[in-house]
Design a protein around this motif. Structure first.
Motif, mmCIF file in Angstrom:
data_model
loop_
_atom_site.group_PDB
_atom_site.id
_atom_site.type_symbol
_atom_site.label_atom_id
_atom_site.label_comp_id
_atom_site.label_asym_id
_atom_site.label_seq_id
_atom_site.Cartn_x
_atom_site.Cartn_y
_atom_site.Cartn_z
ATOM 1 N N ASP A 259 -16.225 46.511 -61.561
ATOM 2 C CA ASP A 259 -15.413 45.956 -60.477
ATOM 3 C C ASP A 259 -15.948 46.389 -59.113
ATOM 4 O O ASP A 259 -15.994 45.585 -58.168
ATOM 5 C CB ASP A 259 -13.955 46.393 -60.631
ATOM 6 N N PHE A 260 -16.357 47.644 -58.994
ATOM 7 C CA PHE A 260 -16.960 48.092 -57.740
ATOM 8 C C PHE A 260 -18.282 47.373 -57.493
ATOM 9 O O PHE A 260 -18.610 47.021 -56.349
ATOM 10 C CB PHE A 260 -17.166 49.610 -57.757
ATOM 11 N N ARG A 261 -19.027 47.144 -58.557
ATOM 12 C CA ARG A 261 -20.289 46.408 -58.427
ATOM 13 C C ARG A 261 -20.010 44.984 -57.950
ATOM 14 O O ARG A 261 -20.697 44.458 -57.065
ATOM 15 C CB ARG A 261 -21.012 46.408 -59.781
ATOM 16 N N ARG A 265 -21.211 43.326 -54.352
ATOM 17 C CA ARG A 265 -22.121 42.177 -54.338
ATOM 18 C C ARG A 265 -21.519 41.023 -53.526
ATOM 19 O O ARG A 265 -22.226 40.387 -52.723
ATOM 20 C CB ARG A 265 -22.411 41.720 -55.764
ATOM 21 N N ALA A 266 -20.238 40.780 -53.698
ATOM 22 C CA ALA A 266 -19.603 39.690 -52.964
ATOM 23 C C ALA A 266 -19.599 39.968 -51.462
ATOM 24 O O ALA A 266 -19.840 39.061 -50.651
ATOM 25 C CB ALA A 266 -18.176 39.489 -53.470
ATOM 26 N N LEU A 267 -19.343 41.204 -51.080
ATOM 27 C CA LEU A 267 -19.358 41.549 -49.650
ATOM 28 C C LEU A 267 -20.768 41.428 -49.076
ATOM 29 O O LEU A 267 -20.943 40.949 -47.945
ATOM 30 C CB LEU A 267 -18.810 42.960 -49.454
ATOM 31 N N CYS A 268 -21.763 41.849 -49.829
ATOM 32 C CA CYS A 268 -23.146 41.703 -49.367
ATOM 33 C C CYS A 268 -23.530 40.231 -49.218
ATOM 34 O O CYS A 268 -24.271 39.867 -48.289
ATOM 35 C CB CYS A 268 -24.096 42.411 -50.320
ATOM 36 N N VAL A 300 -24.440 51.513 -54.598
ATOM 37 C CA VAL A 300 -25.702 51.631 -53.879
ATOM 38 C C VAL A 300 -26.778 50.761 -54.535
ATOM 39 O O VAL A 300 -27.629 50.180 -53.832
ATOM 40 C CB VAL A 300 -26.133 53.101 -53.814
ATOM 41 N N GLU A 301 -26.755 50.646 -55.838
ATOM 42 C CA GLU A 301 -27.728 49.770 -56.502
ATOM 43 C C GLU A 301 -27.578 48.315 -56.044
ATOM 44 O O GLU A 301 -28.572 47.606 -55.849
ATOM 45 C CB GLU A 301 -27.571 49.866 -58.015
ATOM 46 N N VAL A 302 -26.335 47.878 -55.829
ATOM 47 C CA VAL A 302 -26.132 46.525 -55.317
ATOM 48 C C VAL A 302 -26.621 46.428 -53.883
ATOM 49 O O VAL A 302 -27.241 45.411 -53.496
ATOM 50 C CB VAL A 302 -24.652 46.122 -55.429
ATOM 51 N N LEU A 303 -26.369 47.439 -53.072
ATOM 52 C CA LEU A 303 -26.921 47.441 -51.712
ATOM 53 C C LEU A 303 -28.435 47.299 -51.744
ATOM 54 O O LEU A 303 -29.027 46.567 -50.935
ATOM 55 C CB LEU A 303 -26.514 48.718 -50.977
ATOM 56 N N MET A 304 -29.060 48.005 -52.674
ATOM 57 C CA MET A 304 -30.530 47.948 -52.786
ATOM 58 C C MET A 304 -30.983 46.541 -53.176
ATOM 59 O O MET A 304 -31.977 46.030 -52.643
ATOM 60 C CB MET A 304 -31.019 48.977 -53.791
#
Length: 308
Positions: A259-261, A265-268, A300-304
């Motif tokens: 859910d955090f992932r 991802r949606a915000l990015c 952070v992995e999604v940010l990356m």
């Protein structure tokens, strides 16, 4: 472009009583979880009084500085404590948010995660509370608006507790949009839908106890994301609290790491549409060490992925 990590070892010098949930081990576990990731690593610097005054009056800053004990620990309220080193840690947390804004605005990084403590989203204009001393996310937003000349900055807070401090600090800021989801009822008791800001610039999304990722995703897809797209922020700041995790001891939501992932991802994706992908994320809550570290790593992995 890259993803940057801003942190400082002196954030570990902010010490709370034995058994306190906001403890040194939180940051240690997060940093360990991020250790193997290919991040641009940056040392945080302290926020100056001039920078802090964008949201806090000097008399408040002076009061916090004076409250720091020379030895041992000092209690500010039922939940908030200081030790020798707490003022520097809080200045580093605030300074990291400001540095992160400078980095994404200057093209040094696509997005940034600030792994610091103490957290900041409960600190009101002249009131430390909820483990927080200075309003990190609001300070970052004001820096982007006042120094970099942006016209629209959004802050999204998915910590399980309402970001009453950020709401207070940005209440009168028409150039900002603050969207916050939180369990309700739960401390601090604020965050009702009718709390909308002086310029209709606040959106509160209460979530019922024992609800999980499905309920959260529906509220974000139906309410938060359309509002965020309509606002079209030029920079997105995330108050990244991970205490909505199903194992967290301080609340009763049932989010999973995925859910955090998903929400990250949606915000990015929205930031890519409206803000050139510029995202600044700052660590807030999360008190189950395993849930915190796994969720922060996924975030952070999604940010990356978004920054690659």
């Amino acid at each position: 472009m890259t993803t940057a990590l801003i942190t400082h070892a002196d954030c570990l010098e902010h010490v709370t009583p034995d058994g306190h949930p906001e403890r040194v081990a939180r940051l240690e576990h997060v940093l360990h979880a991020l250790q193997a990731l290919d991040l641009h690593r940056v040392t945080a610097r302290e926020a100056t009084d001039e920078e802090l005054r964008r949201v806090h009056p000097q008399r408040y800053i002076d009061r916090i500085v004076a409250a720091e004990p020379g030895q041992g620990i000092a209690q500010l309220d039922a939940d908030t404590w200081m030790s020798r080193g707490s003022v520097r840690a809080a200045r580093l947390a605030a300074g990291a948010g400001i540095q992160a804004v400078d980095m994404v605005m200057g093209g040094e990084a696509q997005n940034v995660f600030c792994a610091t403590r103490p957290p900041g989203h409960h600190a009101e204009t002249e009131t430390p509370m909820g483990f927080c001393l200075f309003g990190t996310a609001a300070l970052a937003a004001k820096h982007a608006l006042d120094v970099h000349g942006l016209e629209r900055v959004a802050v999204v807070d998915f910590d399980v507790h309402h970001g009453n401090g950020t709401q207070d600090l940005l209440w009168n800021e028409a150039r900002s949009l603050f969207i916050t989801s939180q369990q309700m009822p739960l401390w601090p008791g604020t965050g009702r839908p009718e709390e909308r800001g002086a310029h209709d610039n606040v959106m509160n999304l209460p979530l019922p106890p024992e609800s999980g990722g499905a309920e959260m995703r529906a509220r974000y897809e139906n309410d938060a994301f359309p509002r965020l797209r309509d606002f079209a922020p030029e920079l997105l700041i995330i108050s990244a609290g991970f205490d909505a995790h199903q194992d967290d001891p301080l609340a009763n939501l049932n989010w999973t790491v995925d859910d955090f992932r998903w929400v990250t991802r949606a915000l990015c994706d929205i930031a890519a549409e409206t803000a050139g992908g510029r995202v600044v994320s700052t660590l807030e809550g999360g008190y189950d060490l395993a849930g915190l570290s796994a969720s922060a790593k996924a975030h952070v992995e999604v940010l990356m992925e978004a920054g690659s």
